[in-house]
Every structure is written in C-alpha cells, then in structure tokens.
Design an enzyme around this catalytic site. Structure first.
Site, short mmCIF file in Angstrom:
data_model
loop_
_atom_site.label_atom_id
_atom_site.label_comp_id
_atom_site.label_asym_id
_atom_site.label_seq_id
_atom_site.Cartn_x
_atom_site.Cartn_y
_atom_site.Cartn_z
N GLY A 57 -5.28 12.18 3.48
CA GLY A 57 -4.93 11.47 2.25
C GLY A 57 -6.02 10.50 1.85
O GLY A 57 -7.21 10.76 2.06
N ILE A 98 -7.01 7.58 3.08
CA ILE A 98 -7.85 7.09 4.17
C ILE A 98 -8.50 8.25 4.92
O ILE A 98 -9.70 8.22 5.22
CB ILE A 98 -7.03 6.21 5.12
CG1 ILE A 98 -6.51 4.97 4.37
CG2 ILE A 98 -7.88 5.78 6.33
CD1 ILE A 98 -5.60 4.09 5.18
N SER A 121 -2.30 18.51 8.67
CA SER A 121 -1.01 17.85 8.48
C SER A 121 -0.04 18.91 8.03
O SER A 121 -0.45 20.03 7.68
CB SER A 121 -1.09 16.70 7.46
OG SER A 121 -1.27 17.20 6.16
N THR A 167 -4.78 3.82 13.64
CA THR A 167 -4.69 2.64 12.78
C THR A 167 -3.61 2.85 11.72
O THR A 167 -3.56 2.13 10.73
CB THR A 167 -6.04 2.36 12.08
OG1 THR A 167 -6.44 3.52 11.34
CG2 THR A 167 -7.11 2.02 13.11
N ARG A 226 0.39 4.16 12.17
CA ARG A 226 1.66 3.60 12.62
C ARG A 226 1.87 3.97 14.08
O ARG A 226 1.66 5.12 14.47
CB ARG A 226 2.84 4.10 11.77
CG ARG A 226 2.83 3.61 10.33
CD ARG A 226 3.06 2.10 10.24
NE ARG A 226 2.99 1.62 8.87
CZ ARG A 226 1.91 1.14 8.29
NH1 ARG A 226 0.75 1.12 8.97
NH2 ARG A 226 1.94 0.68 7.05
N GLU A 243 5.37 -6.13 17.15
CA GLU A 243 4.24 -7.02 16.85
C GLU A 243 4.74 -8.43 16.62
O GLU A 243 5.79 -8.62 15.99
CB GLU A 243 3.50 -6.51 15.61
CG GLU A 243 2.89 -5.13 15.79
CD GLU A 243 2.10 -4.65 14.58
OE1 GLU A 243 1.91 -5.43 13.64
OE2 GLU A 243 1.66 -3.48 14.59
N HIS A 270 -3.54 -5.44 14.75
CA HIS A 270 -3.16 -4.93 13.42
C HIS A 270 -4.03 -5.56 12.32
O HIS A 270 -3.53 -6.22 11.41
CB HIS A 270 -1.67 -5.18 13.14
CG HIS A 270 -1.11 -4.19 12.16
ND1 HIS A 270 0.22 -3.91 12.08
CD2 HIS A 270 -1.72 -3.43 11.21
CE1 HIS A 270 0.43 -3.00 11.12
NE2 HIS A 270 -0.73 -2.70 10.58
#
Length: 319
Positions: free
Chosen positions: A155, A157, A176, A236, A238, A267, A286
C-alpha cells in the site's frame, strides 16, 4: 465559562509548541498530560471534567466502558484518520463526535529503513562496543545490494519501501491477500505466488498491512519457521499481525537472525518484557509516526477540528 480540553500522552511535552492554539484559547482551557494513564480508573479520574480530549493514535484506547464514565465528553480528536483503539460505535451511542487529522506515510517508511539498515550493519551493537568496550570492528554487516526484500503489503508505505529498496539494488517481492500482478508491476515488484514463498525466499521481511480479522496472527510459528536463519523481520505496522509468543520463541531459538520492532501489544512496553533483553531484537518505542512534520500536522489540524466544533460544524469526522 470555558470548555476544557485534555491532550493525552504528550510524552515529549510538545503538543502546545507544535501548533498555534491561540485561536481557541478564548473559549477553551487546554491542559497537556505527559504521562500515560496505565488503567481506566486513572484515566477517567483525570479527564472526567473535560469536554474535549485529544489523543495520539492508539496510545490510549477509548472503549464503550470509558465513554460511559465520561458524560461531559463531547469531542474526541485523534491523530490520523484511523484509530483501531477507539470504539466509534460507542462514541456515536454516547453522542460524542470523533474527528481525525491527516498523517503522512513518509515518517514510518523512514523509520522502517532505519531499523532495517541498523540490523543489517549492526550499527547499535558497533556503537555500543565503540563507546563502552573500546572495540574496533566486532561484526561483519549484511549487504542490501542483491538481497531480496519481502513486503507483506504494498500500500502507501509498502510501495515506498519498494522504490527505496530498488535504489539499494535489492530485489523486491510482495504479497497480501488482495494484491494483484497489475499492482505489483506498477512498482516493478515481483508478486509472490504465496505468503509462504515470500517468507522462504526473502532476506529481509517488512510488514505493511492494516490490522484486521484477516491479518491478525498472519505471521505465526509455522510462518517464522519458514524464514531463512539469516533473515530479519521488521514490523512497524501493528504488533498483533505477528504472533508475539511465536516471535519471542523464534528469536530465542535463533530461527531467524533478528527482528526490528516498533509496535507492541501493550504500550508502553512492560519493563520485564523479553524484547528488552533479547540480543537479536532492535526495538524502538513506537516512533513510526513521531516526527516533526507529522506532529505539526496532527496538532495544527487538531486545532482546526476544535475550532470547527466550537463554530457548530465538524471537520474530518470519523463516526
């Protein structure tokens, strides 16, 4: 009487410096909270008197249980136009408007490459040895040129990752569940016949998928065992896309060379978490979207969202 606005999880205490808040200060009292609220009771006690709350995407969840305990809350503004940790249906049920802001894909792309390059060339290890032990060259780094980058997701990124990898002279393969050959060809990327082919043949694997029912646990024990022992996994996106227990086992048993991780199921990360001790983990807290440009956009558009709300209209509504 002024409304009250709480800015949560402003870890670096920069929210009020990253934008001009003066346009709303005659009607709104703004308070920034730098520390993270570890439980629901702490959160509710701190913000129960606030009509407006500003949150950073997925740092503090807003569930139906929390909305029920915040009868004064009228507007919730989140960074980004997607926030999986906000129950939008519950917000609507309780009459709360949820608005978002723009977010760029450049910042997480750059951090992903920082992790990948660091892992390949052992930069953190060499820096630590240089500073503390006086060692001069203790490792031999991995090359990127001629190696294969496997992208789970192509996508916004993932496609940027592909272009940069090709500049390094890397071969790029992607997969994917919905990726087509036409999309892969657009970026000069080989479409993997299967997830398994990508895992078995890639030297570096980077995840760039949205977390959903279909992608949760997409990379588990079986998938990690397919990877080369010399390969690195970078996440980076999820945390829940990767089975965390399986990844810890893979790292402890050296099924793979290492992992670069920027996202975690809880987190801030617990103090006794194995990632803090495993020598083949390169972890960052994060930071993917934590950049000057992103923060400036987040808070500038947050002010715009609040100003519109005060004027009786809505900008960038999510629910």
């Amino acid at each position: 009487m002024k409304l009250r606005c709480a800015i949560l999880d402003d870890y670096q205490a920069v929210a009020l410096k990253m934008a001009d808040w003066s346009s709303i200060l005659d009607k709104v009292e703004v308070k920034s909270f730098q520390h993270h609220f570890n439980n629901e009771d702490q959160l509710v006690k701190a913000i129960s008197d606030f009509e407006i709350v500003v949150i950073m995407r997925e740092r503090t969840p807003f569930t139906e249980a929390i909305f029920e305990k915040l009868p004064n809350l009228k507007l919730l503004v989140t960074s980004g136009m997607r926030n999986a940790s906000v129950d939008l249906n519950a917000a609507t049920k309780h009459g709360i408007v949820v608005c978002g802001t723009a977010s760029t894909s450049e910042a997480p792309t750059e951090l992903t490459w920082a992790l990948l390059l660091n892992l390949a060339r052992k930069i953190t290890k060499e820096n630590n040895e240089f500073r503390t032990n006086g060692l001069w060259q203790s490792t031999v780094g991995s090359d990127l040129y001629g190696k294969r980058l496997g992208l789970l997701g192509l996508g916004k990124i993932g496609s940027r990752m592909a272009v940069i990898a090709q500049a390094f002279g890397m071969e790029v393969i992607a997969w994917s569940q919905n990726l087509t050959k036409e999309q892969a060809d657009k970026y000069g990327v080989q479409l993997a016949k299967s997830k398994e082919e990508l895992l078995e043949t890639s030297d570096f694997i980077s995840i760039h998928l949205v977390l959903s029912e279909r992608t949760q646990g997409l990379v588990g024990r079986k998938e990690l065992q397919l990877m080369k022992t010399s390969a690195y996994l970078i996440n980076t996106s999820r945390a829940a896309i990767v089975d965390q227990d399986a990844l810890i086992e893979a790292l402890r048993e050296n099924w793979i060379a290492g992992a670069g991780i920027d996202v975690f199921e809880i987190e801030p990360l617990l103090d006794n978490h194995p990632y803090r001790e495993l020598p083949n983990v390169l972890a960052t807290p994060h930071l993917g979207y934590v950049s000057e440009r992103n923060y400036s956009t987040y808070y500038r558009e947050t002010v715009e969202d609040i100003l519109a709300f005060l004027d009786g209209s809505v900008l960038r509504q999510l629910n």
